[in-house]
Design a protein around this motif. Structure first.
Motif, PDB file in Angstrom:
ATOM      1  N   MET A  51       0.884  -1.163   0.000  1.00  0.00           N
ATOM      2  CA  MET A  51       0.000   0.000   0.000  1.00  0.00           C
ATOM      3  C   MET A  51       0.921   1.212   0.000  1.00  0.00           C
ATOM      4  SD  MET A  51      -2.895   0.754   2.836  1.00  0.00           S
ATOM      5  CE  MET A  51      -4.066   2.070   2.643  1.00  0.00           C
ATOM      6  N   THR A  52       0.711   2.157  -0.919  1.00  0.00           N
ATOM      7  CA  THR A  52       1.638   3.275  -1.071  1.00  0.00           C
ATOM      8  C   THR A  52       1.032   4.573  -0.556  1.00  0.00           C
ATOM      9  OG1 THR A  52       2.597   2.198  -3.002  1.00  0.00           O
ATOM     10  CG2 THR A  52       3.055   4.545  -2.727  1.00  0.00           C
ATOM     11  N   PHE A  53       1.762   5.226   0.354  1.00  0.00           N
ATOM     12  CA  PHE A  53       1.377   6.511   0.932  1.00  0.00           C
ATOM     13  C   PHE A  53       2.422   7.554   0.554  1.00  0.00           C
ATOM     14  CE2 PHE A  53      -0.353   3.415   3.880  1.00  0.00           C
ATOM     15  CZ  PHE A  53      -1.507   3.970   4.402  1.00  0.00           C
ATOM     16  N   GLU A  54       1.990   8.771   0.296  1.00  0.00           N
ATOM     17  CA  GLU A  54       2.866   9.948   0.292  1.00  0.00           C
ATOM     18  C   GLU A  54       2.385  10.801   1.449  1.00  0.00           C
ATOM     19  OE1 GLU A  54       2.999  12.135  -3.340  1.00  0.00           O
ATOM     20  OE2 GLU A  54       3.978  10.521  -4.427  1.00  0.00           O
ATOM     21  N   ILE A  55       3.281  11.081   2.385  1.00  0.00           N
ATOM     22  CA  ILE A  55       2.921  11.805   3.604  1.00  0.00           C
ATOM     23  C   ILE A  55       3.680  13.128   3.622  1.00  0.00           C
ATOM     24  CG2 ILE A  55       2.863  11.724   6.121  1.00  0.00           C
ATOM     25  CD1 ILE A  55       3.120   8.577   5.767  1.00  0.00           C
ATOM     26  N   ASP A  56       2.940  14.243   3.514  1.00  0.00           N
ATOM     27  CA  ASP A  56       3.534  15.581   3.619  1.00  0.00           C
ATOM     28  C   ASP A  56       3.429  16.016   5.080  1.00  0.00           C
ATOM     29  OD1 ASP A  56       3.669  15.535   0.825  1.00  0.00           O
ATOM     30  OD2 ASP A  56       1.801  16.645   0.592  1.00  0.00           O
ATOM     31  N   PHE A  57       4.559  16.382   5.670  1.00  0.00           N
ATOM     32  CA  PHE A  57       4.550  16.811   7.069  1.00  0.00           C
ATOM     33  C   PHE A  57       5.673  17.807   7.301  1.00  0.00           C
ATOM     34  CE2 PHE A  57       7.589  13.417   6.893  1.00  0.00           C
ATOM     35  CZ  PHE A  57       8.536  13.690   7.865  1.00  0.00           C
ATOM     36  N   ASP A  86      14.281  -1.125   6.390  1.00  0.00           N
ATOM     37  CA  ASP A  86      14.410  -0.173   5.284  1.00  0.00           C
ATOM     38  C   ASP A  86      13.110   0.585   5.030  1.00  0.00           C
ATOM     39  OD1 ASP A  86      13.302  -2.621   4.343  1.00  0.00           O
ATOM     40  OD2 ASP A  86      13.772  -2.061   2.281  1.00  0.00           O
ATOM     41  N   VAL A  87      11.983   0.008   5.407  1.00  0.00           N
ATOM     42  CA  VAL A  87      10.686   0.661   5.229  1.00  0.00           C
ATOM     43  C   VAL A  87      10.433   1.663   6.353  1.00  0.00           C
ATOM     44  CG1 VAL A  87       8.179   0.282   5.179  1.00  0.00           C
ATOM     45  CG2 VAL A  87       9.706  -1.272   3.944  1.00  0.00           C
ATOM     46  N   LYS A  88      10.772   1.292   7.572  1.00  0.00           N
ATOM     47  CA  LYS A  88      10.477   2.176   8.702  1.00  0.00           C
ATOM     48  C   LYS A  88      11.446   3.341   8.845  1.00  0.00           C
ATOM     49  CE  LYS A  88      12.419  -0.846  12.256  1.00  0.00           C
ATOM     50  NZ  LYS A  88      12.068  -1.624  13.447  1.00  0.00           N
ATOM     51  N   ASP A  89      12.544   3.339   8.090  1.00  0.00           N
ATOM     52  CA  ASP A  89      13.498   4.449   8.116  1.00  0.00           C
ATOM     53  C   ASP A  89      12.979   5.585   7.231  1.00  0.00           C
ATOM     54  OD1 ASP A  89      15.632   6.181   8.169  1.00  0.00           O
ATOM     55  OD2 ASP A  89      16.952   4.897   7.001  1.00  0.00           O
ATOM     56  N   VAL A  90      12.409   6.594   7.845  1.00  0.00           N
ATOM     57  CA  VAL A  90      11.810   7.707   7.117  1.00  0.00           C
ATOM     58  C   VAL A  90      12.863   8.472   6.323  1.00  0.00           C
ATOM     59  CG1 VAL A  90      10.518   9.870   7.340  1.00  0.00           C
ATOM     60  CG2 VAL A  90       9.938   7.913   8.797  1.00  0.00           C
ATOM     61  N   CYS A  91      13.999   8.754   6.930  1.00  0.00           N
ATOM     62  CA  CYS A  91      15.013   9.601   6.295  1.00  0.00           C
ATOM     63  C   CYS A  91      15.486   9.056   4.950  1.00  0.00           C
ATOM     64  CB  CYS A  91      16.203   9.805   7.232  1.00  0.00           C
ATOM     65  SG  CYS A  91      15.784  10.842   8.661  1.00  0.00           S
ATOM     66  N   SER A  92      15.565   7.743   4.820  1.00  0.00           N
ATOM     67  CA  SER A  92      16.024   7.175   3.543  1.00  0.00           C
ATOM     68  C   SER A  92      14.905   7.086   2.507  1.00  0.00           C
ATOM     69  CB  SER A  92      16.647   5.794   3.762  1.00  0.00           C
ATOM     70  OG  SER A  92      15.664   4.885   4.201  1.00  0.00           O
ATOM     71  N   ASN A  93      13.694   7.450   2.886  1.00  0.00           N
ATOM     72  CA  ASN A  93      12.557   7.388   1.974  1.00  0.00           C
ATOM     73  C   ASN A  93      11.895   8.747   1.754  1.00  0.00           C
ATOM     74  OD1 ASN A  93      12.279   4.402   1.364  1.00  0.00           O
ATOM     75  ND2 ASN A  93      12.331   4.379   3.598  1.00  0.00           N
ATOM     76  N   LEU A  94      12.629   9.828   2.030  1.00  0.00           N
ATOM     77  CA  LEU A  94      12.109  11.163   1.751  1.00  0.00           C
ATOM     78  C   LEU A  94      12.164  11.424   0.255  1.00  0.00           C
ATOM     79  CD1 LEU A  94      13.711  13.212   4.677  1.00  0.00           C
ATOM     80  CD2 LEU A  94      11.337  12.408   4.475  1.00  0.00           C
ATOM     81  N   THR A 105      10.545  23.654  11.372  1.00  0.00           N
ATOM     82  CA  THR A 105       9.540  24.112  10.395  1.00  0.00           C
ATOM     83  C   THR A 105       9.800  23.631   8.966  1.00  0.00           C
ATOM     84  OG1 THR A 105      10.468  26.296   9.823  1.00  0.00           O
ATOM     85  CG2 THR A 105       9.015  26.184  11.767  1.00  0.00           C
ATOM     86  N   GLU A 106      10.788  22.760   8.749  1.00  0.00           N
ATOM     87  CA  GLU A 106      11.016  22.221   7.412  1.00  0.00           C
ATOM     88  C   GLU A 106       9.898  21.240   7.072  1.00  0.00           C
ATOM     89  OE1 GLU A 106      14.537  20.037   4.808  1.00  0.00           O
ATOM     90  OE2 GLU A 106      14.915  20.563   6.888  1.00  0.00           O
ATOM     91  N   ASP A 107       9.361  21.359   5.846  1.00  0.00           N
ATOM     92  CA  ASP A 107       8.328  20.420   5.415  1.00  0.00           C
ATOM     93  C   ASP A 107       8.879  19.520   4.314  1.00  0.00           C
ATOM     94  OD1 ASP A 107       6.771  21.701   2.705  1.00  0.00           O
ATOM     95  OD2 ASP A 107       7.920  23.093   3.946  1.00  0.00           O
ATOM     96  N   VAL A 108       8.501  18.231   4.369  1.00  0.00           N
ATOM     97  CA  VAL A 108       9.012  17.222   3.456  1.00  0.00           C
ATOM     98  C   VAL A 108       7.896  16.235   3.101  1.00  0.00           C
ATOM     99  CG1 VAL A 108      11.428  17.337   4.228  1.00  0.00           C
ATOM    100  CG2 VAL A 108       9.825  15.837   5.414  1.00  0.00           C
ATOM    101  N   THR A 109       8.190  15.374   2.130  1.00  0.00           N
ATOM    102  CA  THR A 109       7.263  14.311   1.743  1.00  0.00           C
ATOM    103  C   THR A 109       7.969  12.970   1.913  1.00  0.00           C
ATOM    104  OG1 THR A 109       6.192  15.752   0.130  1.00  0.00           O
ATOM    105  CG2 THR A 109       5.830  13.385  -0.124  1.00  0.00           C
ATOM    106  N   TYR A 110       7.291  12.082   2.587  1.00  0.00           N
ATOM    107  CA  TYR A 110       7.804  10.737   2.870  1.00  0.00           C
ATOM    108  C   TYR A 110       7.034   9.727   2.027  1.00  0.00           C
ATOM    109  CZ  TYR A 110       8.010   6.417   5.788  1.00  0.00           C
ATOM    110  OH  TYR A 110       8.137   5.138   6.253  1.00  0.00           O
ATOM    111  N   LEU A 111       7.751   8.884   1.291  1.00  0.00           N
ATOM    112  CA  LEU A 111       7.138   7.805   0.530  1.00  0.00           C
ATOM    113  C   LEU A 111       7.149   6.564   1.408  1.00  0.00           C
ATOM    114  CD1 LEU A 111       5.948   6.735  -2.125  1.00  0.00           C
ATOM    115  CD2 LEU A 111       8.290   6.159  -2.809  1.00  0.00           C
ATOM    116  N   PHE A 112       5.976   6.189   1.890  1.00  0.00           N
ATOM    117  CA  PHE A 112       5.830   5.023   2.772  1.00  0.00           C
ATOM    118  C   PHE A 112       5.179   3.900   1.981  1.00  0.00           C
ATOM    119  CE2 PHE A 112       3.117   3.104   6.346  1.00  0.00           C
ATOM    120  CZ  PHE A 112       4.089   2.183   6.700  1.00  0.00           C
ATOM    121  N   VAL A 113       5.949   2.853   1.718  1.00  0.00           N
ATOM    122  CA  VAL A 113       5.441   1.681   1.004  1.00  0.00           C
ATOM    123  C   VAL A 113       5.178   0.610   2.074  1.00  0.00           C
ATOM    124  CG1 VAL A 113       5.874  -0.007  -0.806  1.00  0.00           C
ATOM    125  CG2 VAL A 113       6.741   2.334  -1.048  1.00  0.00           C
TER     126      VAL A 113
END
Length: 162
Positions: A51-57, A86-94, A105-113
């Motif tokens: 299931m693929t999520f893009e999470i903007d935070f 490798d999935v739970k590591d957010v930094c490597s999936n930005l 206050t930096e905003d990013v998008t995380y690809l969570f598969v």
């Protein structure tokens, strides 16, 4: 003209946010969440697939590490959902060439598969937490899903990948 309208419609469809819910306890809520092929939960997911999520935070402090934690609730029982490292590591999936550390206050998008195991076909409330190096929640949301079996071999499934 029709081609431009069609392209614009496709772009809009792929960028429309999914209607996820806020976690309890007034935890930070993402700017937006997009679930592939799902605008309004419960989102149908096929067991044994992703299931693929893009999470903007955004973060509210200096962050050197972020980890994804998932809790699944079904039939009144809540359990942690183990993810591969490798999935739970957010930094490597930005996405969009973003990387850690993140600044206040930096905003990013995380690809969570999110890998969906071969579980029974049930409805599940999934709570997704992004937790920083101090074990503080950077963002959290809830998404309802419906686990389904794969279509039969005679069926044709079309999937749009973004």
């Amino acid at each position: 003209m029709l081609r431009n309208l069609l392209a614009l419609t496709l772009v809009f469809a792929l960028t429309t946010a999914t209607d996820v819910k806020q976690c309890s306890g007034n935890k930070p809520f993402p700017l937006a969440v997009r679930v592939l092929n799902c605008e309004t939960p419960p989102c149908d997911v096929i067991k044994g697939r992703d299931m693929t999520f893009e999470i903007d935070f955004y973060v509210t402090k200096y962050v050197t590490k972020l980890t994804t934690l998932v809790k699944a609730t079904s039939l009144g029982v809540t359990v942690p959902y183990d993810l591969p490292s490798d999935v739970k590591d957010v930094c490597s999936n930005l996405m969009h060439e973003a990387y850690c550390p993140l600044y206040d206050t930096e905003d990013v998008t995380y690809l969570f598969v999110f890998p969906i195991g071969n579980y029974p076909e049930v409805s599940v409330k999934v709570e997704i937490y992004l937790v920083d190096q101090d074990n503080e929640v950077a963002t959290c949301f809830v998404c309802s899903i419906k686990v389904k079996k794969a279509p039969s071999a005679n069926s044709t499934v079309y999937e749009i990948d973004f």
